[in-house]
Every structure is written in structure tokens, then in C-alpha cells.
Scaffold this active site. Sequence first.
Site, PDB file in Angstrom:
ATOM      1  N   LYS A 112       0.819  -1.218   0.000  1.00 58.46           N
ATOM      2  CA  LYS A 112       0.000   0.000   0.000  1.00 58.46           C
ATOM      3  C   LYS A 112       0.848   1.261   0.000  1.00 58.46           C
ATOM      4  O   LYS A 112       0.460   2.269  -0.566  1.00 58.46           O
ATOM      5  CB  LYS A 112      -0.942   0.015   1.205  1.00 58.46           C
ATOM      6  N   LYS A 195      -3.978 -11.407  -6.224  1.00 59.34           N
ATOM      7  CA  LYS A 195      -5.274 -11.657  -5.580  1.00 59.34           C
ATOM      8  C   LYS A 195      -6.325 -10.699  -6.124  1.00 59.34           C
ATOM      9  O   LYS A 195      -6.010  -9.591  -6.562  1.00 59.34           O
ATOM     10  CB  LYS A 195      -5.155 -11.556  -4.058  1.00 59.34           C
ATOM     11  N   LYS A 198     -10.180  -4.953  -4.431  1.00 56.17           N
ATOM     12  CA  LYS A 198     -10.987  -3.786  -4.774  1.00 56.17           C
ATOM     13  C   LYS A 198     -10.125  -2.644  -5.299  1.00 56.17           C
ATOM     14  O   LYS A 198     -10.625  -1.720  -5.935  1.00 56.17           O
ATOM     15  CB  LYS A 198     -11.862  -3.337  -3.598  1.00 56.17           C
TER      16      LYS A 198
HETATM   17  P1  TYM Z   1     -10.224  -6.253   3.974  1.00 55.80           P
HETATM   18  O1  TYM Z   1     -11.262  -5.213   4.219  1.00 55.80           O
HETATM   19  O2  TYM Z   1      -9.171  -5.986   2.973  1.00 55.80           O
HETATM   20  O3  TYM Z   1     -10.911  -7.614   3.550  1.00 55.80           O
HETATM   21  C1  TYM Z   1     -11.999  -8.178   4.286  1.00 55.80           C
HETATM   22  C2  TYM Z   1     -11.879  -9.697   4.316  1.00 55.80           C
HETATM   23  O4  TYM Z   1     -11.858 -10.229   2.981  1.00 55.80           O
HETATM   24  C3  TYM Z   1     -10.741 -11.091   2.823  1.00 55.80           C
HETATM   25  N1  TYM Z   1     -10.272 -11.020   1.425  1.00 55.80           N
HETATM   26  C4  TYM Z   1     -10.104 -12.085   0.621  1.00 55.80           C
HETATM   27  N2  TYM Z   1     -10.297 -13.395   0.820  1.00 55.80           N
HETATM   28  C5  TYM Z   1     -10.040 -14.243  -0.213  1.00 55.80           C
HETATM   29  N3  TYM Z   1      -9.611 -13.814  -1.435  1.00 55.80           N
HETATM   30  C6  TYM Z   1      -9.406 -12.503  -1.686  1.00 55.80           C
HETATM   31  N4  TYM Z   1      -9.003 -12.099  -2.888  1.00 55.80           N
HETATM   32  C7  TYM Z   1      -9.655 -11.566  -0.631  1.00 55.80           C
HETATM   33  N5  TYM Z   1      -9.556 -10.218  -0.518  1.00 55.80           N
HETATM   34  C8  TYM Z   1      -9.937  -9.907   0.740  1.00 55.80           C
HETATM   35  C9  TYM Z   1      -9.699 -10.576   3.802  1.00 55.80           C
HETATM   36  O5  TYM Z   1      -8.755 -11.560   4.131  1.00 55.80           O
HETATM   37  C10 TYM Z   1     -10.576 -10.185   4.983  1.00 55.80           C
HETATM   38  O6  TYM Z   1     -10.866 -11.315   5.783  1.00 55.80           O
HETATM   39  N6  TYM Z   1      -7.097  -5.732   7.867  1.00 55.80           N
HETATM   40  C11 TYM Z   1      -8.398  -6.277   7.457  1.00 55.80           C
HETATM   41  C12 TYM Z   1      -9.570  -5.697   8.217  1.00 55.80           C
HETATM   42  C13 TYM Z   1      -9.489  -5.839   9.701  1.00 55.80           C
HETATM   43  C14 TYM Z   1      -9.645  -7.032  10.463  1.00 55.80           C
HETATM   44  C15 TYM Z   1      -9.528  -6.651  11.839  1.00 55.80           C
HETATM   45  C16 TYM Z   1      -9.883  -8.346  10.126  1.00 55.80           C
HETATM   46  C17 TYM Z   1      -9.259  -4.834  10.597  1.00 55.80           C
HETATM   47  N7  TYM Z   1      -9.304  -5.304  11.885  1.00 55.80           N
HETATM   48  C18 TYM Z   1      -9.627  -7.574  12.866  1.00 55.80           C
HETATM   49  C19 TYM Z   1      -9.990  -9.293  11.167  1.00 55.80           C
HETATM   50  C20 TYM Z   1      -9.878  -8.899  12.510  1.00 55.80           C
HETATM   51  C21 TYM Z   1      -8.577  -5.970   5.966  1.00 55.80           C
HETATM   52  O7  TYM Z   1      -7.964  -5.111   5.422  1.00 55.80           O
HETATM   53  O8  TYM Z   1      -9.572  -6.689   5.367  1.00 55.80           O
END
Ligand code: TYM
Length: 334
Positions: A112, A195, A198
Site C-alpha cells: 500500500k 489476488k 478492490k
Molecule cells: P479487507 O477489508 O481488505 O478484507 C476483508 C476480508 O476479505 C478477505 N479477502 C479475501 N479473501 C479471499 N480472497 C481474496 N481475494 C480476498 N480479498 C480480501 C480478507 O482476508 C478479509 O478477511 N485488515 C483487514 C480488516 C481488519 C480485520 C480486523 C480483520 C481490521 N481489523 C480484525 C480481522 C480482525 C482488511 O484489510 O480486510
Amino acid sequence: APRIFSGIQPSGGLTLGNYLGALKRFAGYQDTGIETIYCVVDLHAITVWQDPEALRNNTRQIAAAFIASGVDPEKSILFNQSQVSAHAEMAWLFNTVARVGWMYRMTQFKDKAGKNSENSSLGLLAYPSLMAADILTYHATAVPVGEDQKQHLELTRDIAAKFNHDYGTEFFPITEPLIEGTATRVMSLRDGSKKMSKSDPSDASRINLTDDADAIAQKIRKARTDAEPLPATMEGLKDRPEARNLVNIYAALTGEAADDILARFEGQGFGAFKPALADVAVEAMAPITARMNELMADPAEIDRILGKGADRADAIAHPILEQTKEIMGMIRSR
Ligand code: TYM
């Protein structure tokens, strides 16, 4: 007691990767007798610039996506992070426990921040510390996420362990990541080595939760593949990442085993497989998109649900924050 916590950033629309890797699995944990806490992490989103009006809208949209995928705000706690101040306060305490070097090693930070990392926000660097706070402020024991969050969860364990060691306590649990199923890493439709995300500049690389049936079918039709026919088992797709990705998506959407799917399509090409996948995807996604749109028509109701969830979350988080401060030697006299 076991407790599940997970979060999703309101930094734009959701993809099929978010849905299959995370959202789709969340409702299932509700009926296991384990407490489930789901959070729209708006404080994480602002580590890169968010237009305020877009942030408000995206926050409601993620809340709607949780509910449309089966999260019941009566059974689970559903709220947005910034309404519970314990998250930010605990993150500060963890900023004094975590080491700067741990943060620079995070691949999500490197991705990022890009080449000009000196110019990224300080919050982007400290992002994993806030994530540890999300989880540990509830003493959560398990965190369902996609594969890309594994490194952050290891850091959460490191922070819990260092805190416990430094203060001679066992106050924080060592959290287990739950990375399960065939869609833990859904790949881009244009490049099997990246991967689905978004933030990918190419909209054709992903299926958005807001795409209609035509858009879904068209993106799958245009998905990059090879010219070989499909083999009898997944073993035969070892060196064909694009093909493997499409079969895994099919399996995750239907709950069918990948090898059973291949048994039906063995010897056929993508001309046969892609339309079948498009049908399965539209059938799975259309009701969710429709429900999200219904919910989005009443933003005041979404805000009410988030507020109620925040009250319930605060009741758990606040005492744990106070105990943490006490352990660290801070006076509490009011
Ligand atoms: P974020 O918002 O990027 O994504 C949300 C969830 O979607 C999953 N994900 C995927 N799984 C499979 N294939 C993909 N291509 C893919 N893209 C995204 C992510 O693994 C996630 O589970 N840092 C986290 C948000 C967060 C969080 C937390 C998660 C903040 N605090 C505490 C768990 C516990 C994030 O950026 O997710």
C-alpha cells in the site's frame, strides 16, 4: 470463553474475494454458541485518504453486506469501529508494545505504501497495531479471514505475547486465525498470480458485490484462461493458476468439492465451464445484491443497528481496556 471477531474495511466496494474468503463464512459461526463480533473498520480505512461522504456511504454498504450475507444483528454484534473508542485507545497502548521493525515487515504496508513509503500516513504503518487492538480488546480467541490477513494475525499474536511477557501476565489470549475453505485466496480474473482486490485498476479483474447478472457473466466469459481441456482432478491444475482459481470459485460458491466438479467437466474446455460458472455465480450473488440494495434504501435503520451494536461492543471492550491500563500502572481514580 471462545469469541469470534472479524472486520472489513469500508474503503470501497466489496469483491467476490471478500465475499467467499470472509463474509460468506461469518453467518455460520453465529449458531455455534460462540459469541460473534463483526466490525466495519472505518478507522482502518482512513489510513489512506477517504472522501468523507464516500466513507459514510461505504460504511453503511459494508454493514448491509454483513446483514445480506446472513449476519443477524440480534445474534451477532455488528458495529462500526469508530463508535467504540476503546479500539483507538487500546491501539495506542499496543503502539508502545509493538516494535517499529515489525510494522515495516508487513507485506500489506509495503504494497500500500509503494515506493514512496516516507509519504504514507503514520496510521498506515501502525495499521496492524489497531488490528491487534480490535481483536484483543474483546479477548477474541478466533478470527475468520482470508489468507492475505495471516501475517497481520501473526503480529497480533506477537503483540499479545510480548504484552503478557513484559507485564508478567496471561491477560491476553493468543488468537487463532480461521483460514478455511477453497476460497481463502481468490485470484484476479485477469492474472492468476495476483489476488482479486478492490484496489486493482482493472474492473474486469474482479466481480463486485454490486455487479448485475450481465456484468458477472461478461467478466467470467472474458476471464483469462488457457486452451487446455479440464483434467479429472485438481492435481492436474497444479501449474494452471487461472483455471484453478475458476474451479475453486465454483466450489466455494456451491459448497461442492472441486474434484467432484472436475469429474463432471473432465475433457471439456472453458467454453463449457465458464457459462456454468456464470450461472452459479449469478444464482449465489443476485439475492445478496438485492438484499443489500433493499437495506441501503433505509440508511437511518442501518445507523440505528450500528449504534445498538456499538453499545453492546462497548460493554465488553471498556472493562478490558480499563484492566489493561491498570496492569500497565495507570491510575484510575474516577
Ligand atoms: P479487507 O477489508 O481488505 O478484507 C476483508 C476480508 O476479505 C478477505 N479477502 C479475501 N479473501 C479471499 N480472497 C481474496 N481475494 C480476498 N480479498 C480480501 C480478507 O482476508 C478479509 O478477511 N485488515 C483487514 C480488516 C481488519 C480485520 C480486523 C480483520 C481490521 N481489523 C480484525 C480481522 C480482525 C482488511 O484489510 O480486510
